[in-house]
Design a protein around this motif. Structure first.
Motif, PDB file in Angstrom:
ATOM      1  N   PHE A  36      12.813  -9.694  70.118  1.00 48.60           N
ATOM      2  CA  PHE A  36      13.016  -8.558  70.146  1.00 48.60           C
ATOM      3  C   PHE A  36      12.407  -7.175  70.056  1.00 48.60           C
ATOM      4  O   PHE A  36      10.991  -7.378  68.895  1.00 48.60           O
ATOM      5  N   GLY A  37      12.206  -6.506  70.307  1.00 54.21           N
ATOM      6  CA  GLY A  37      11.487  -5.210  70.718  1.00 54.21           C
ATOM      7  C   GLY A  37      11.431  -4.439  69.142  1.00 54.21           C
ATOM      8  O   GLY A  37      10.427  -4.272  68.585  1.00 54.21           O
ATOM      9  N   ASP A  38      12.149  -4.566  68.118  1.00 54.51           N
ATOM     10  CA  ASP A  38      13.111  -4.057  66.999  1.00 54.51           C
ATOM     11  C   ASP A  38      14.024  -4.271  66.777  1.00 54.51           C
ATOM     12  O   ASP A  38      14.858  -5.001  67.695  1.00 54.51           O
TER      13      ASP A  38
ATOM     14  N   VAL B  71      11.488  -8.308  60.410  1.00 56.51           N
ATOM     15  CA  VAL B  71      10.818  -9.398  60.360  1.00 56.51           C
ATOM     16  C   VAL B  71      11.741 -10.343  61.047  1.00 56.51           C
ATOM     17  O   VAL B  71      11.193 -11.070  62.229  1.00 56.51           O
ATOM     18  N   ILE B  72      13.168 -10.099  61.322  1.00 56.11           N
ATOM     19  CA  ILE B  72      12.771 -11.361  61.861  1.00 56.11           C
ATOM     20  C   ILE B  72      13.486 -11.068  63.598  1.00 56.11           C
ATOM     21  O   ILE B  72      13.337 -12.092  64.061  1.00 56.11           O
ATOM     22  N   ALA B  73      13.719  -9.592  63.430  1.00 54.10           N
ATOM     23  CA  ALA B  73      13.785  -9.382  65.307  1.00 54.10           C
ATOM     24  C   ALA B  73      12.291  -9.640  65.528  1.00 54.10           C
ATOM     25  O   ALA B  73      12.248  -9.824  67.398  1.00 54.10           O
TER      26      ALA B  73
ATOM     27  N   THR C 206      21.538  -4.978  69.581  1.00 53.24           N
ATOM     28  CA  THR C 206      22.288  -4.802  70.677  1.00 53.24           C
ATOM     29  C   THR C 206      23.080  -6.233  71.993  1.00 53.24           C
ATOM     30  O   THR C 206      23.647  -6.860  72.427  1.00 53.24           O
ATOM     31  N   TYR C 207      21.622  -7.045  71.750  1.00 55.22           N
ATOM     32  CA  TYR C 207      21.724  -8.583  72.148  1.00 55.22           C
ATOM     33  C   TYR C 207      22.761  -8.938  71.264  1.00 55.22           C
ATOM     34  O   TYR C 207      24.074  -9.790  71.999  1.00 55.22           O
ATOM     35  N   MET C 208      23.004  -9.269  69.836  1.00 58.38           N
ATOM     36  CA  MET C 208      24.178  -9.184  69.448  1.00 58.38           C
ATOM     37  C   MET C 208      25.567  -9.370  69.917  1.00 58.38           C
ATOM     38  O   MET C 208      26.490  -9.504  69.600  1.00 58.38           O
TER      39      MET C 208
ATOM     40  N   MET D 230      14.860  -7.286  83.688  1.00 61.86           N
ATOM     41  CA  MET D 230      14.609  -6.830  82.526  1.00 61.86           C
ATOM     42  C   MET D 230      14.850  -7.749  81.529  1.00 61.86           C
ATOM     43  O   MET D 230      15.158  -9.209  81.365  1.00 61.86           O
ATOM     44  N   ASN D 231      13.992  -7.779  80.216  1.00 61.51           N
ATOM     45  CA  ASN D 231      13.940  -9.156  79.030  1.00 61.51           C
ATOM     46  C   ASN D 231      14.381  -9.728  78.653  1.00 61.51           C
ATOM     47  O   ASN D 231      15.152 -10.522  78.867  1.00 61.51           O
ATOM     48  N   MET D 232      16.208  -8.627  78.947  1.00 64.61           N
ATOM     49  CA  MET D 232      17.437  -9.297  77.904  1.00 64.61           C
ATOM     50  C   MET D 232      18.004  -9.560  79.350  1.00 64.61           C
ATOM     51  O   MET D 232      19.251 -11.039  78.528  1.00 64.61           O
TER      52      MET D 232
END
Length: 267
Positions: free
Chosen positions: A107-109, A100-102, A115-117, A221-223
């Motif tokens: 975020f995609g999932d 839910v937070i993602a 990965t971001y964190m 890329m979105n990241m």
């Protein structure tokens, strides 16, 4: 529950602290630094550093933030509006759901969120059911190990002068290394900036670029795009300035230094 590090315990990186760290990094003794900066004794300088939340690290030969004492780990929460801070804040709530937070934060999932964190220096703590940013022994040991490994590699690759080849005097044998030593001397300040423990990243340069502002659409890329947004918010620098600085530094590094200097009117 993660408790923020009290303001009175945070290290104060003012000009004097940075100057002391820089001089020690250059190899000067504490006695020499204290005398040169006008302190009555090393003890007086030590007291000043303690008040600014620094302690002496004998192994590093320099002052480091008190809360990174060897063997101590502290959770440094992000209380700002960055995306990493939002992730931590949402997970701090009861019955937080990673999926839910993602989704809520774009975020995609939940795997993309993880990965971001990780790229932001956070690790998952099962006991707290949240991401925490670790500082102290673990980071220091990994950096130290990497530095020692690089040092060993360089030493193993350095050619050893052979005493049987002409028996050249030491001065002549070292002559071939002079260009390298001169290059290191020219970049001494930059090298020290990289080595000063606890120092923040260098001051972001600002440029006045001549011309007329135009819109340029760039796909990324979105990241990577999220890093731009986070940096924009956290460093209080506009996205246009981010890309201007990035492009100017890129051109200077990869063969367009003359063109950039002409553009900026430096020649």
């Amino acid at each position: 529950m993660i408790v923020a590090l009290p303001a009175e315990k945070r290290p104060v990186y003012d000009d004097r602290v940075k100057e002391i760290q820089r001089m020690l990094t250059e190899g000067k003794t504490r006695e020499h630094v204290a005398k040169e900066l006008g302190y009555s004794s090393v003890s007086s300088m030590h007291t000043v550093m303690n008040r600014k939340n620094f302690m002496w690290d004998k192994q590093k030969g320099n002052y480091v933030p008190t809360f990174t004492r060897v063997g101590e780990r502290e959770s440094i929460p992000v209380m700002d509006s960055s995306k990493a801070g939002q992730v931590v804040a949402l997970f701090a709530k009861e019955e937080a759901d990673a999926k839910v937070i993602a989704k809520r934060l774009g975020f995609g999932d939940h795997r993309e969120l993880a990965t971001y964190m990780t790229t932001k220096g956070y690790v998952w703590n099962a006991e707290q059911n949240n991401y925490i940013k670790m500082v102290g022994e673990i980071k220091e040991e990994s950096e130290s190990f990497a530095a020692e490994k690089m040092k060993d590699k360089l030493m193993s690759e350095m050619p050893i002068p052979s005493p049987t080849k002409g028996n050249l005097p030491a001065e002549e044998g070292m002559a071939k290394y002079m260009p390298l030593l001169e290059m290191l001397d020219r970049n001494k300040d930059k090298l020290v900036d990289l080595l000063v423990p606890g120092s923040e990243t260098g001051k972001i340069p600002r440029y006045v670029v001549p011309g007329v502002a135009k819109t340029k659409t760039v796909h990324m890329m979105n990241m990577l795009e999220q890093l731009v947004v986070d940096f924009n918010r956290e460093k209080n620098i506009s996205q246009r300035e981010i890309f201007e600085v990035a492009l100017i530094e890129f051109f200077r590094k990869y063969g367009y230094e003359r063109e950039v200097e002409q553009l900026l009117g430096q020649r």
